[in-house]
Design an enzyme around this catalytic site. Structure first.
Site, PDB file in Angstrom:
ATOM      1  N   GLU A 136      -0.180   0.790   3.275  1.00  0.00           N
ATOM      2  CA  GLU A 136      -0.391  -0.376   2.277  1.00  0.00           C
ATOM      3  C   GLU A 136      -1.419   0.088   1.363  1.00  0.00           C
ATOM      4  O   GLU A 136      -1.419  -0.329   0.174  1.00  0.00           O
ATOM      5  CB  GLU A 136      -0.859  -1.600   3.185  1.00  0.00           C
ATOM      6  CG  GLU A 136       0.147  -1.884   4.221  1.00  0.00           C
ATOM      7  CD  GLU A 136       1.550  -2.129   3.599  1.00  0.00           C
ATOM      8  OE1 GLU A 136       1.624  -2.427   2.231  1.00  0.00           O
ATOM      9  OE2 GLU A 136       2.518  -2.175   4.111  1.00  0.00           O
ATOM     10  N   HIS A 139       0.100   1.881  -1.665  1.00  0.00           N
ATOM     11  CA  HIS A 139       0.556   0.933  -2.651  1.00  0.00           C
ATOM     12  C   HIS A 139      -0.381   0.307  -3.797  1.00  0.00           C
ATOM     13  O   HIS A 139       0.040   0.206  -4.836  1.00  0.00           O
ATOM     14  CB  HIS A 139       1.345  -0.343  -1.918  1.00  0.00           C
ATOM     15  CG  HIS A 139       2.609   0.133  -1.120  1.00  0.00           C
ATOM     16  ND1 HIS A 139       3.610   0.718  -1.954  1.00  0.00           N
ATOM     17  CD2 HIS A 139       3.222  -0.266  -0.179  1.00  0.00           C
ATOM     18  CE1 HIS A 139       4.506   0.761  -1.269  1.00  0.00           C
ATOM     19  NE2 HIS A 139       4.217   0.165  -0.070  1.00  0.00           N
TER      20      HIS A 139
END
Length: 279
Positions: A136, A139
């Site tokens: 995450e 990203h």
């Protein structure tokens, strides 16, 4: 240069979407006599509104709450370490009861938010959970979350433009309204094809980045456990969240054509060899 493949895809898709937007702007100026300053102001305002609203809807629909550092000290320490390795400001951490083991990120560098489900925390060993956290953070670091949200905004804008151009052309009437609706759906789907191409590729890149921080085996085990648990569960993710999550859930054959995530088995195979280059 890091992630040349991802950056190239983002540049191409951004250019295509901008060309679509320019076409809409020309139609608005030529056919409806709308001033260029109004077109520019309206589109920038619409995109900005969509970006802010999309972030808030994702957090609201997941029921995310701030993750207390005293209750989850290991997660906070892991995020601090991985963010430091990525030269990234530590994002805001939140926890949610999604009903399934999952996680997602929203926001940009310097203003990122990472949401982790309670089910994921209970399911994974710590090194596996670190892999998801690194995924995450990747990203946010790669800025592909912003590209996804803005791409969806432009697709929505194109759909609205197609509707108004057809629905209110000539004599109007119910027939034009129906045709306008159908055109809106088709145009938005065509635009989203380009956005989804980035969506699937960015998952491979984030998986690879995460494997570089925690090892390919830990990342593969995390993906495998998530896939198995989601396959057993009955809970479904909200559409506002599923495209952003590490796992998009199971889909029918037709839905896989417009899937936001590549097949989990291919992702697992890829991260077992962290030396393989996707970019």
């Amino acid at each position: 240069m890091r992630h040349v493949g991802l950056k190239a895809r983002m540049a191409v898709v951004g250019s295509v979407l901008f060309a679509f937007y320019a076409l809409v702007a020309i139609v608005a100026v030529e056919a409806f006599g709308v001033g260029i300053p109004i077109v520019l102001l309206g589109t920038v305002g619409f995109a900005g509104f969509q970006y802010v609203l999309g972030k808030k809807i994702a957090l609201w629909s997941s029921g995310a709450e701030d993750m207390p550092a005293d209750r989850y000290p290991e997660i906070h320490r892991s995020v601090e370490r991985i963010a430091d390795e990525m030269d990234l400001e530590k994002p805001r951490l939140m926890v949610a009861d999604m009903g399934v083991p999952n996680a997602f990120a929203v926001g940009r560098r310097g203003a990122g938010v990472v949401v982790v489900s309670e089910q994921l925390i209970r399911l994974l060993d710590h090194d596996e959970l670190e892999g998801v956290l690194a995924h995450e953070l990747a990203h946010v670091d790669n800025r592909d979350v912003v590209m996804m949200v803005m791409g969806q905004s432009i697709a929505s804008m194109l759909g609205l433009a197609a509707y108004f151009v057809i629905a209110f052309s000539r004599d109007g009437g119910i027939g034009n309204i129906v045709l306008g609706y159908l055109a809106s759906v088709i145009v938005q789907m065509v635009a989203m094809v380009f956005v989804l191409a980035i969506s699937r590729y960015r998952e491979y890149v984030a998986d690879s980045d995460a494997a570089g921080h925690v090892g390919g085996d830990a990342m593969a085990r995390a993906l495998g456990k998530i896939s198995t648990a989601n396959g057993r569960g009955d809970a479904e993710l909200d559409d506002n969240v599923s495209a952003l999550c590490i796992s998009g859930g199971d889909r029918s054959a037709l839905q896989r054509l417009f899937a936001t995530h590549p097949p989990m088995e291919k992702r697992i195979e890829a991260v077992r060899n962290v030396d393989r280059q996707y970019y």
